[in-house]
Design a protein around this motif. Structure first.
Motif, short mmCIF file in Angstrom:
data_model
loop_
_atom_site.label_atom_id
_atom_site.label_comp_id
_atom_site.label_asym_id
_atom_site.label_seq_id
_atom_site.Cartn_x
_atom_site.Cartn_y
_atom_site.Cartn_z
N ASP A 139 0.86 -1.18 0.00
CA ASP A 139 0.00 0.00 0.00
C ASP A 139 0.90 1.23 0.00
O ASP A 139 1.84 1.30 0.78
N THR A 141 1.30 5.59 -0.10
CA THR A 141 0.65 6.87 0.17
C THR A 141 1.46 7.99 -0.47
O THR A 141 2.68 8.04 -0.33
N LYS A 143 1.61 12.23 -0.82
CA LYS A 143 1.14 13.45 -0.17
C LYS A 143 1.56 14.66 -0.99
O LYS A 143 2.73 14.82 -1.29
N MET A 195 -3.93 13.80 0.21
CA MET A 195 -3.23 12.54 0.35
C MET A 195 -3.93 11.48 -0.50
O MET A 195 -5.15 11.37 -0.50
N ASN A 197 -3.99 7.37 -1.36
CA ASN A 197 -3.60 6.02 -0.99
C ASN A 197 -3.86 5.07 -2.17
O ASN A 197 -4.94 5.12 -2.78
#
Length: 364
Positions: A139, A141, A143, A195, A197
């Protein structure tokens, strides 16, 4: 290259000629949007560069739609006709100084095309590329920060493909999650960032993305430019190299045993005694201050060094006892007492002693 003949009436043009200045940086890309009238949704559109040579007003067509409502790509140019929003979206990649000049967003009509003027300036600079990496199945992320003045704008993430920059997710919701397949987006207006994901990354996710601020054109401002940051997502196959837990425990155990043995060997056969200055000395020879670990105690009037040489494992040499110092500020700050066994007669090898802090004027 195809050319379009532009007809002008009183320097404005019947179809409407509006000039808007936009800026890009050499080596980077730019996203330009041009507004058109609602009644022109079904007409073909084009993007051309002005080529006024010899008094002839010609426009070299860079790219145009051909009845297809999806992305169109030609060379460094991509075009998307957003009929729902009523605007034309053009991407120019790898800008150069030679790209500077006058362009037209045009709508093909039976008699006279409708068009909007775009003046492009290319500045020197270097595009920043932010790299993100992970392994298949991870996973990830991402930003992206933005200025406070942009908190009201919609946010989106698109992936650069052979045909254009295709949306992966976008939202106009504030401080709430938006989800689409494996992509989720949260616009944190308080923190000034959004953000993204991506769950269970695949090899197909590898590539270049833009996290962008959506700036739609309006009837008042017919041309707009989206701001974006370039993200390079690298996806690795396999899994990270991790030392097995059992091997880690074995290596750590050997290290601890080795350290204890070395410390015991250094301590064996030596008995500490204390002089009046508070430093530890061997019976055979004085130890240099650089042989130990020092802790400097800062005070308004004194600076005292205390050197302690204690075994890592007290069981290695039974002639040692634990040194305990005063921890209560209410005690006498000049002395610290060595705590000895209740009955000194049990072991004649012990001796009592005291530590005394020496005023700074006497330690020099």
């Amino acid at each position: 290259m195809e050319s379009t003949l532009l007809l002008f009436v009183l320097s404005l043009g019947i179809g409407g000629c509006w000039g808007f200045a936009v800026e890009g940086y050499a080596g980077s890309s730019i996203i330009i949007k041009c507004k058109y009238k609602d009644e022109h949704r079904d007409q073909n559109k084009y993007f051309c560069k002005d080529d006024a040579i010899g008094g002839k007003y010609l426009c070299d067509t860079q790219i145009q739609t051909e009845g297809n409502k999806g992305w169109q790509t030609k060379g460094r140019f991509s075009l998307y006709d957003n009929t729902d929003g009523g605007f034309l979206k053009v991407i120019m990649r790898n800008l150069t100084k030679s790209d500077e000049g006058k362009y037209w967003c045009g709508v093909q009509k039976t008699f006279l095309d409708d068009y909007t003027e775009v003046n492009l300036k290319v500045k020197e600079g270097k595009e920043e590329v932010y790299r993100v990496s992970g392994y298949v199945g991870d996973d990830i992320t991402i930003k992206c920060k933005y200025e406070d003045t942009n908190k009201h704008k919609s946010k989106y993430l698109c992936k650069n493909t052979a045909v254009g920059c295709e949306d992966r997710i976008r939202t106009d919701r504030k401080d709430q999650w938006e989800s689409r397949d494996r992509f989720s987006l949260y616009d944190d207006t308080t923190g000034g960032f959004f953000m993204i994901n991506i769950t269970k990354v695949t090899e197909e996710d590898y590539g270049t993305y833009w996290c962008a601020l959506d700036e739609p054109p309006s009837n008042d401002s017919k041309v707009s430019v989206d701001q974006f940051k370039t993200i390079q997502l690298d996806v690795h196959t396999g899994s990270p190299v991790v030392l097995p837990v059992s091997m880690t425990i074995v290596v750590l155990g050997f290290g601890i045993v080795f350290f204890i043995c070395v410390m015991c060997q250094k301590r064996r056969g030596r008995e500490p005694s204390f002089n009046h200055s508070g430093t530890v000395q061997d019976n055979d020879r004085a130890r240099a201050p650089t042989d130990g670990v020092y802790e400097e105690i800062q005070d308004t009037s004194i600076s005292v060094y205390a050197l302690a040489q204690l075994p890592t494992n007290p069981s290695c040499d039974p002639t040692y006892s634990t040194v305990q110092l005063h921890t209560s500020p209410g005690g006498d700050p000049s002395y610290s007492t060595v705590q000895l066994p209740a009955d000194p007669s049990e072991d004649p090898g012990y001796a009592s002693g005291t530590f005394q802090k020496i005023p700074s004027s006497e330690t020099s």
